[in-house]
Design a protein around this motif. Structure first.
Motif, mmCIF file in Angstrom:
data_model
loop_
_atom_site.group_PDB
_atom_site.id
_atom_site.type_symbol
_atom_site.label_atom_id
_atom_site.label_comp_id
_atom_site.label_asym_id
_atom_site.label_seq_id
_atom_site.Cartn_x
_atom_site.Cartn_y
_atom_site.Cartn_z
ATOM 1 N N ALA A 65 12.203 10.714 27.728
ATOM 2 C CA ALA A 65 11.192 11.127 28.696
ATOM 3 C C ALA A 65 9.908 11.537 27.978
ATOM 4 C CB ALA A 65 11.723 12.287 29.530
ATOM 5 N N CYS A 66 8.762 11.154 28.550
ATOM 6 C CA CYS A 66 7.461 11.558 28.015
ATOM 7 C C CYS A 66 7.327 13.079 28.167
ATOM 8 C CB CYS A 66 6.351 10.847 28.794
ATOM 9 S SG CYS A 66 4.702 11.465 28.391
ATOM 10 N N PRO A 67 6.899 13.773 27.104
ATOM 11 C CA PRO A 67 6.790 15.236 27.196
ATOM 12 C C PRO A 67 5.647 15.683 28.115
ATOM 13 C CG PRO A 67 5.942 14.458 25.085
ATOM 14 C CD PRO A 67 6.541 13.275 25.773
ATOM 15 N N MET A 68 4.722 14.788 28.438
ATOM 16 C CA MET A 68 3.578 15.151 29.273
ATOM 17 C C MET A 68 3.814 14.872 30.749
ATOM 18 S SD MET A 68 1.529 16.519 27.308
ATOM 19 C CE MET A 68 1.628 16.775 25.559
ATOM 20 N N CYS A 69 4.354 13.692 31.081
ATOM 21 C CA CYS A 69 4.470 13.318 32.495
ATOM 22 C C CYS A 69 5.901 13.015 32.924
ATOM 23 C CB CYS A 69 3.566 12.122 32.789
ATOM 24 S SG CYS A 69 4.201 10.570 32.126
ATOM 25 N N CYS A 126 4.498 6.269 26.059
ATOM 26 C CA CYS A 126 4.789 6.467 27.475
ATOM 27 C C CYS A 126 4.488 5.173 28.243
ATOM 28 C CB CYS A 126 3.933 7.618 28.014
ATOM 29 S SG CYS A 126 4.226 7.929 29.769
ATOM 30 N N THR A 127 5.381 4.824 29.199
ATOM 31 C CA THR A 127 5.187 3.597 29.981
ATOM 32 C C THR A 127 4.276 3.821 31.184
ATOM 33 O OG1 THR A 127 7.173 4.072 31.263
ATOM 34 C CG2 THR A 127 7.432 2.650 29.325
ATOM 35 N N ASN A 128 3.913 5.076 31.462
ATOM 36 C CA ASN A 128 3.007 5.397 32.570
ATOM 37 C C ASN A 128 1.575 5.106 32.113
ATOM 38 O OD1 ASN A 128 1.373 6.563 34.496
ATOM 39 N ND2 ASN A 128 2.344 8.585 34.396
ATOM 40 N N VAL A 129 0.957 4.051 32.663
ATOM 41 C CA VAL A 129 -0.383 3.644 32.213
ATOM 42 C C VAL A 129 -1.431 4.721 32.474
ATOM 43 C CG1 VAL A 129 0.039 1.172 32.374
ATOM 44 C CG2 VAL A 129 -0.827 2.420 34.379
#
Ligand SMILES: [Zn+2]
Length: 119
Positions: free
Chosen positions: A18-22, A45-48
């Protein structure tokens, strides 16, 4: 275990975190061994809308089972749940049955086997 997400096949689920930011899924972009027991991996992160990249250092923490081919040159702590006294008794009293190893190099007892002879 999920094999797809939004129609996209998740081939390397074990390499995600998991991305630590989002909290979106992050994928490994590069990975290299630092030592025999430590590895450094760069995730993205895969969240653009996020795009966070970060480095993860993974280290082997303890052995739950040392395996049948222990390496005396690798020092990894044995888990506290292992009953060392029982393992010792088992090893001291176990019989021996022949086995032809197919995937493990033969034990020579010589740490320098394969190196050049001294002059
Ligand atoms: Zn993110």
């Amino acid at each position: 275990m999920r094999s797809s997400h939004q129609g996209r096949k998740l081939r390397y689920e074990g390499t995600r975190t998991a991305c630590p930011m989002c909290d979106a899924s992050s994928e490994i972009r590069t990975s290299q061994a630092i030592t025999k027991t430590m590895r450094e991996s760069t995730y993205q992160c895969t969240n653009v809308e996020c795009g966070c990249t970060f480095v993860v250092v993974a280290e082997i923490n303890r052995l739950l089972n040392p395996g049948a081919t222990p390496n005396p040159k690798v020092n990894i702590p044995l888990s506290s749940h292992v009953r060392r006294d029982m393992v010792r008794v088992l090893l001291d009293n176990a019989g021996e049955a022949g086995h032809q190893a197919r995937y493990t190099l033969p034990v020579t007892g010589d740490l320098f086997a394969g190196s050049a002879d001294p002059p």
